[in-house]
Enzyme design. Structure first.
Site, PDB file in Angstrom:
ATOM      1  N   HIS A  87      28.608  27.322  13.675  1.00 13.70           N
ATOM      2  CA  HIS A  87      28.184  27.982  14.923  1.00 13.70           C
ATOM      3  C   HIS A  87      27.716  29.413  14.689  1.00 13.70           C
ATOM      4  O   HIS A  87      27.921  30.285  15.533  1.00 13.70           O
ATOM      5  CB  HIS A  87      29.296  27.954  15.974  1.00 13.70           C
ATOM      6  CG  HIS A  87      30.018  26.651  16.021  1.00 13.70           C
ATOM      7  ND1 HIS A  87      29.370  25.458  16.269  1.00 13.70           N
ATOM      8  CD2 HIS A  87      31.323  26.325  15.818  1.00 13.70           C
ATOM      9  CE1 HIS A  87      30.251  24.466  16.232  1.00 13.70           C
ATOM     10  NE2 HIS A  87      31.427  24.961  15.962  1.00 13.70           N
ATOM     11  N   HIS A  88      27.079  29.642  13.546  1.00 10.51           N
ATOM     12  CA  HIS A  88      26.655  30.994  13.188  1.00 10.51           C
ATOM     13  C   HIS A  88      25.162  31.040  12.884  1.00 10.51           C
ATOM     14  O   HIS A  88      24.737  31.579  11.865  1.00 10.51           O
ATOM     15  CB  HIS A  88      27.453  31.491  11.969  1.00 10.51           C
ATOM     16  CG  HIS A  88      28.916  31.555  12.199  1.00 10.51           C
ATOM     17  ND1 HIS A  88      29.854  31.497  11.170  1.00 10.51           N
ATOM     18  CD2 HIS A  88      29.649  31.656  13.340  1.00 10.51           C
ATOM     19  CE1 HIS A  88      31.083  31.570  11.672  1.00 10.51           C
ATOM     20  NE2 HIS A  88      30.970  31.672  12.988  1.00 10.51           N
ATOM     21  N   GLN A  89      24.336  30.502  13.773  1.00  2.63           N
ATOM     22  CA  GLN A  89      22.895  30.531  13.539  1.00  2.63           C
ATOM     23  C   GLN A  89      22.378  31.977  13.579  1.00  2.63           C
ATOM     24  O   GLN A  89      22.759  32.746  14.458  1.00  2.63           O
ATOM     25  CB  GLN A  89      22.151  29.701  14.596  1.00  2.63           C
ATOM     26  CG  GLN A  89      22.477  28.230  14.561  1.00  2.63           C
ATOM     27  CD  GLN A  89      23.600  27.863  15.506  1.00  2.63           C
ATOM     28  OE1 GLN A  89      23.602  28.267  16.657  1.00  2.63           O
ATOM     29  NE2 GLN A  89      24.557  27.086  15.042  1.00  2.63           N
TER      30      GLN A  89
END
Length: 505
Positions: free
Chosen positions: A442-444
């Site tokens: 969840h770290h785009q």
């Protein structure tokens, strides 16, 4: 002189940008596509898993990932006041000093570790007390001293038994080792940057917060942003004009808005029938992420109790270098007090998960539009595991998690037994399991990267190249993803954006 400013997005970055601009006396209107915080699962830190696929989740998916068994990966993103900080695991990681020194060395003055550290100190209110590298008195509570669930303490003990160091404060300058997670929590409840920064001034005369207001496109004339066209409640189209616009919609929605506005690769825009306002080839490029793979255990001697209200299921993590000559850790397993089943995985209701984690990502993907409307799907390609180095590092992390699970503190005290991948899967046969079960961390980041090269979208002061009156402040501007959870760096980016703006004006 006071200016009228539009901030697009009230997430981790937008809330901070808005608060600082309000404090500086500017007239600020915030456009947030989501609604107010009404779901009780947002504040109860034990219930974060319930927020995926909820009304507060944009519920994005990637295109099929060729190197991840052809699967479409779920990308939960916050659609609510607080943004993704209202959905995430609340983990506060400043990341490595070398990350920021690397940004500065690539032609981005103002971003070295020594230049960003004072800004970090301005953000945090650390319960461990002040020091040369930690601070109290900032708007954001950072909690590091809280009771660990018994299984989490045993995970620390097991990691130490395998030779890892116990690191009491990974935010004090050295990431390496196993640590208790530091959380953005206040009084047992989630503390998003919206709650910490923007909510306390919600009644200010120079602040207007519009919810359920989705930006459609930027209004641009002769290379100058004049305002924003937006839609209220999915129906009524309105226009709002301002002197400046801060785009804080995140690594997926910020580039999408630029593209819909005619800012991006000219050939791609023309193919979609979008009038090219400014040919900026890097918009949507350089997209990358962190990745996780579950290593799940059941227990036969002691039952792992699920987290109670006010307890996060992820209380420990570790930073480790898959190769000893690396400058910074490239893996970050995160440990859950629940079995993290997904897709085809199943097993006992209780257990624990050591989520192998890749943070030194080399693969690069892209984001494109499928059409000009906000209703057209955004085509998100993370290129997960496309670079062989990413697969090697993630495999090493999975092997390390399996080793920790076999250590005495877990195997003997808890009767821990590996469920997935399972003891029948030999180390040399892990590749298929990793490809079939890799998920996003969840770290785009990176899709509107900062820099001075051909693919740079913003300059070192976060001004969009070739477009006046427009700054971007969110994870999209990262040239290279940081070595750890991206929420704290995003808040840093927001603070820096306002610092640059106020110095300029």
């Amino acid at each position: 002189m006071s200016q009228r400013i539009i901030v697009i997005g009230a997430g981790s970055a937008g809330s901070i940008v808005s608060r600082r601009l309000v404090d500086a006396g500017h007239q600020v209107t915030v456009l947030e596509a989501g609604g107010p915080v009404t779901n009780p699962a947002i504040q109860d830190i034990s219930r974060a898993g319930e927020l995926w696929h909820s009304e507060q989740d944009w519920d994005y998916y990637t295109v099929p990932q060729a190197n991840a068994a052809g699967r479409r990966l779920h990308l939960p993103r916050g659609k609510v006041l607080g943004g993704s900080h209202a959905l995430n695991a609340m983990i506060y990681v400043r990341c490595a000093a070398q990350d920021f020194d690397g940004w500065a060395a690539a032609g981005n003055p103002g971003w070295s570790w020594q230049e960003v550290l004072p800004t970090y100190l301005k953000i945090e209110n650390f319960d461990g007390g002040p020091s040369e590298v930690r601070s109290t008195g900032g708007p954001l509570d950072v909690l590091g001293d809280y009771p660990l669930q018994p299984i989490q303490q045993s995970i620390i003990d097991a990691a130490v038994q395998t030779g890892l160091a116990h690191n009491p404060d990974y935010n004090s300058g050295q990431l390496d080792g196993i640590s208790q997670v530091q959380l953005t929590v206040r009084d047992g409840e989630r503390l998003s940057s919206y709650r910490a920064y923007l909510e306390p001034v919600a009644g200010a005369e120079n602040l207007e917060i519009l919810t359920n207001a989705q930006a459609v496109r930027l209004l641009i004339d002769d290379g100058v942003v004049l305002g924003v066209e937006y839609v209220i409640d999915g129906e009524e189209v309105q226009q709002l004009y301002a002197d400046q616009v801060f785009l804080c919609a995140g690594a997926l929605d910020s580039p999408a808005l630029l593209l819909r506005s005619g800012i991006g690769p000219a050939e791609e825009l023309s193919e979609l029938g979008i009038e090219v306002v400014h040919d900026l080839p890097g918009v949507g490029k350089n997209l990358h992420d962190h990745f996780l793979v579950p290593v799940i255990f059941g227990t036969s001697k002691r039952r792992v109790e699920p987290p109670k209200a006010g307890q996060t299921p992820a209380q420990t993590h570790l930073f480790w270098r898959s190769q000893p000559d690396l400058e910074v850790p490239d893996t970050q397993p995160i440990n859950f007090s629940v079995p993290m089943y997904q897709d085809e995985l199943s097993g006992p209701e209780t257990g624990f998960s050591l989520m192998a984690g890749l943070i030194g990502t080399q693969s690069r993907g892209s984001l494109r539009l499928s059409g000009p409307s906000i209703d057209d799907e955004v085509l998100i390609d993370l290129a997960a595991l496309a670079d062989p180095a990413d697969l090697r590092a993630l495999l090493a992390s999975v092997r390390q998690c399996r080793e920790i699970g076999r250590a005495a503190a877990l195997a003997e005290e808890w009767g821990a037994a590996e469920i997935h991948p399972g003891p029948e899967v030999a180390d040399q046969d892990l590749e298929d399991y990793v490809r079939a079960n890799v998920v996003t961390y969840h770290h785009q980041v990176g899709s509107c990267k900062m820099g001075i090269d051909q693919l740079a979208v913003v300059d070192p002061q976060l001004r969009v190249h070739g477009i006046a009156g427009l700054r971007i402040a969110d994870a999209s501007i990262m040239p290279q993803v940081t070595s750890g959870n991206t929420n704290a760096p995003v808040m840093l980016i927001a603070e820096k954006a306002v610092e640059f703006f106020l110095t300029e004006h």
